[in-house]
Motif scaffolding. Structure first.
Motif, PDB file in Angstrom:
ATOM      1  N   LEU A 124       6.228  46.489  67.641  1.00 53.63           N
ATOM      2  CA  LEU A 124       6.479  47.291  66.427  1.00 53.63           C
ATOM      3  C   LEU A 124       6.894  46.405  65.260  1.00 53.63           C
ATOM      4  CD1 LEU A 124       8.592  50.352  67.727  1.00 53.63           C
ATOM      5  CD2 LEU A 124       6.243  50.417  66.856  1.00 53.63           C
ATOM      6  N   GLY A 125       7.224  45.155  65.563  1.00 55.31           N
ATOM      7  CA  GLY A 125       7.674  44.237  64.509  1.00 55.31           C
ATOM      8  C   GLY A 125       9.130  44.458  64.153  1.00 55.31           C
ATOM      9  N   ARG A 126       9.872  45.068  65.088  1.00 54.25           N
ATOM     10  CA  ARG A 126      11.291  45.315  64.817  1.00 54.25           C
ATOM     11  C   ARG A 126      12.038  43.979  64.699  1.00 54.25           C
ATOM     12  NH1 ARG A 126      13.224  50.486  66.455  1.00 54.25           N
ATOM     13  NH2 ARG A 126      11.806  52.001  65.564  1.00 54.25           N
ATOM     14  N   MET A 127      12.881  43.866  63.679  1.00 55.53           N
ATOM     15  CA  MET A 127      13.692  42.676  63.491  1.00 55.53           C
ATOM     16  C   MET A 127      14.530  42.418  64.750  1.00 55.53           C
ATOM     17  SD  MET A 127      15.105  40.824  60.724  1.00 55.53           S
ATOM     18  CE  MET A 127      16.600  40.667  59.828  1.00 55.53           C
ATOM     19  N   LYS A 146      15.262  56.776  57.878  1.00 56.00           N
ATOM     20  CA  LYS A 146      14.143  56.453  56.983  1.00 56.00           C
ATOM     21  C   LYS A 146      14.281  55.016  56.482  1.00 56.00           C
ATOM     22  CE  LYS A 146      11.597  58.528  53.255  1.00 56.00           C
ATOM     23  NZ  LYS A 146      11.850  59.048  51.944  1.00 56.00           N
ATOM     24  N   ALA A 147      15.489  54.669  56.078  1.00 55.64           N
ATOM     25  CA  ALA A 147      15.708  53.321  55.526  1.00 55.64           C
ATOM     26  C   ALA A 147      15.495  52.238  56.585  1.00 55.64           C
ATOM     27  CB  ALA A 147      17.127  53.236  54.951  1.00 55.64           C
ATOM     28  N   LEU A 148      15.787  52.585  57.855  1.00 58.04           N
ATOM     29  CA  LEU A 148      15.691  51.572  58.919  1.00 58.04           C
ATOM     30  C   LEU A 148      14.382  51.672  59.716  1.00 58.04           C
ATOM     31  CD1 LEU A 148      19.353  51.613  60.356  1.00 58.04           C
ATOM     32  CD2 LEU A 148      18.392  50.188  58.544  1.00 58.04           C
ATOM     33  N   GLY A 149      13.536  52.642  59.374  1.00 53.24           N
ATOM     34  CA  GLY A 149      12.273  52.780  60.101  1.00 53.24           C
ATOM     35  C   GLY A 149      12.455  53.255  61.531  1.00 53.24           C
ATOM     36  N   ILE A 150      13.501  54.075  61.734  1.00 53.16           N
ATOM     37  CA  ILE A 150      13.776  54.578  63.091  1.00 53.16           C
ATOM     38  C   ILE A 150      12.918  55.796  63.364  1.00 53.16           C
ATOM     39  CG2 ILE A 150      15.565  55.693  64.516  1.00 53.16           C
ATOM     40  CD1 ILE A 150      17.608  53.835  63.177  1.00 53.16           C
ATOM     41  N   LYS A 151      12.398  55.871  64.589  1.00 49.03           N
ATOM     42  CA  LYS A 151      11.491  56.999  64.932  1.00 49.03           C
ATOM     43  C   LYS A 151      12.261  58.282  65.123  1.00 49.03           C
ATOM     44  CE  LYS A 151       7.926  54.255  67.094  1.00 49.03           C
ATOM     45  NZ  LYS A 151       6.723  54.829  66.543  1.00 49.03           N
TER      46      LYS A 151
END
Ligand code: NAD
Length: 340
Positions: free
Chosen positions: A272-275, A335-340
């Motif tokens: 997912l490309g998560r940091m 939303k800001a962190l791209g959490i599902k």
């Protein structure tokens, strides 16, 4: 105007909370602190964070090593609306007594501290309203956060009579070469029930006497795993799956699609490309969800380094009375962190 957040202790949790705060449009990081001028301190400066010495006597160490420093925590603390304490477990309570209370600044402690030192214990789903406007709050541990989320989902469709949980805990974080075990399974704590049940009760008092836990530590660094057995007054597998689907910060994964272990769940976070391959969500194996004689069974994986990060963001919003509705705060953070 964005609220001013100071991160005291830029380690595994601190650096993640700093990056998460920086991504919110209603918050800003006014500084991060370190106790030593290591590579993390250098990187913090390179990323644009203002760096302060957590311990004043160590300031010279940073100057000697050529790590740019703005001063000590005492040069910035009065500018902060809130401090997120991310010091190692046990140190947060000392910081609370010796620094935050003295400077009358609101503070969040982490799960390594005991519940008795703070006014309340935070989980965005359960205790946002209770922590609203409070001064000293603890964001509970990674394991407790995972349990709180899943029990919230189950509780939303049925009444919980008793929950029994076995926690299979990671031996160390990936960056930690000192902890173990490397070839054993350790009952930890060896006493049953473990302290994890009472920790859930610190967030959800109505579970007093209803949650019993035991825990072992195993040689892995990636994630914790929990096996839950939850007696209810009655429910169905479909109702539980539906509740999980509707609960924020939980995802389901299917072994049949290749999620055969915590290793592949982390591979998913990497893909997912998560940091830092963070998975802020709790991952429940869909195949494991079952209901037998009103008892819910399921297995879940918890990414210990990152599930508490969005909770810290919502806790800031609650304590600084920035958003009254917990679900709106959760949505904004997600939303800001791209959490599902
Ligand atoms: P860590 O050791 O990775 O980082 C702690 C940081 O605090 C380090 O940078 C250290 O230099 C700094 N520090 C040391 N003494 C300090 C002091 N007196 N004042 C300020 N900073 C100081 O620890 P961590 O894993 O990030 O844990 C922090 C807290 O979060 C603990 O309460 C822990 O129990 C909790 N927590 C950790 C995890 C996890 O998996 N790592 C998960 C959930 C909660």
């Amino acid at each position: 105007m964005a609220v001013k957040v100071l991160i005291n202790g830029y380690g595994s949790i601190g650096k993640r909370v700093a990056d998460a705060v920086a991504k919110q449009d209603d918050m800003e990081v006014i500084g991060v602190t370190k106790t030593k001028p290591d590579f993390e301190a250098r990187l913090a400066v390179e990323k644009g964070y203002k760096l302060f010495a957590a311990i004043p006597e160590r300031k010279e160490l940073f100057e000697e090593k050529g790590v740019e420093i703005e001063g000590t925590i005492f040069d910035v603390i009065e500018d902060a609306d809130i401090v997120v304490d991310c010091a190692p477990g046990g140190i947060g309570k000392d910081n609370l007594e010796n620094i935050y209370k003295k400077y009358k600044v609101k503070a969040i402690l982490q799960g390594g501290e005991k519940a008795k030192y703070v006014e309340d214990n935070f989980n965005a789903l359960w205790s946002y309203d209770r922590c609203y406007g409070k001064d000293y709050v603890r964001v509970v541990s990674c394991n407790t956060t995972g349990l709180c989320r899943t029990l919230y989902a189950i509780d939303s469709v049925t009444d919980i009579v008793k929950a029994r949980v076995v926690l299979i805990r990671r031996g160390a974080d990936p960056n930690d070469a000192k902890r173990g075990p490397i070839n054993a399974i350790v009952p930890n704590p060896p006493t049953v029930p473990s302290h994890h049940g009472p920790d859930v009760v610190s967030v959800v008092p109505k579970f007093e006497g209803k949650i019993l836990t035991s825990a072992v530590v195993v040689p892995t660094t990636l994630m914790h795993m929990h096996t839950l057995m939850v007696e209810t007054t009655g429910t169905t597998r479909d109702a539980i799956l539906d509740a999980i689907e509707k609960t924020p910060r939980i995802i389901t994964v299917k072994a049949s699609e290749g999620f055969d272990s915590t290793a592949t769940i982390i591979e998913y976070a990497r893909d997912l490309g998560r940091m830092r391959y963070d998975l802020n969500e709790i991952a429940i194996w869909e195949e494991s969800v079952n209901v037998v004689d009103n008892e819910v069974f399921l297995m879940q994986a918890v990414h210990q380094e990152s599930d508490v990060v969005p909770e810290n963001i919502d806790c800031i919003r609650a304590m600084l009375q920035m958003e009254e509705d917990n679900m709106k705060s959760i949505e904004k953070t997600n939303k800001a962190l791209g959490i599902k």
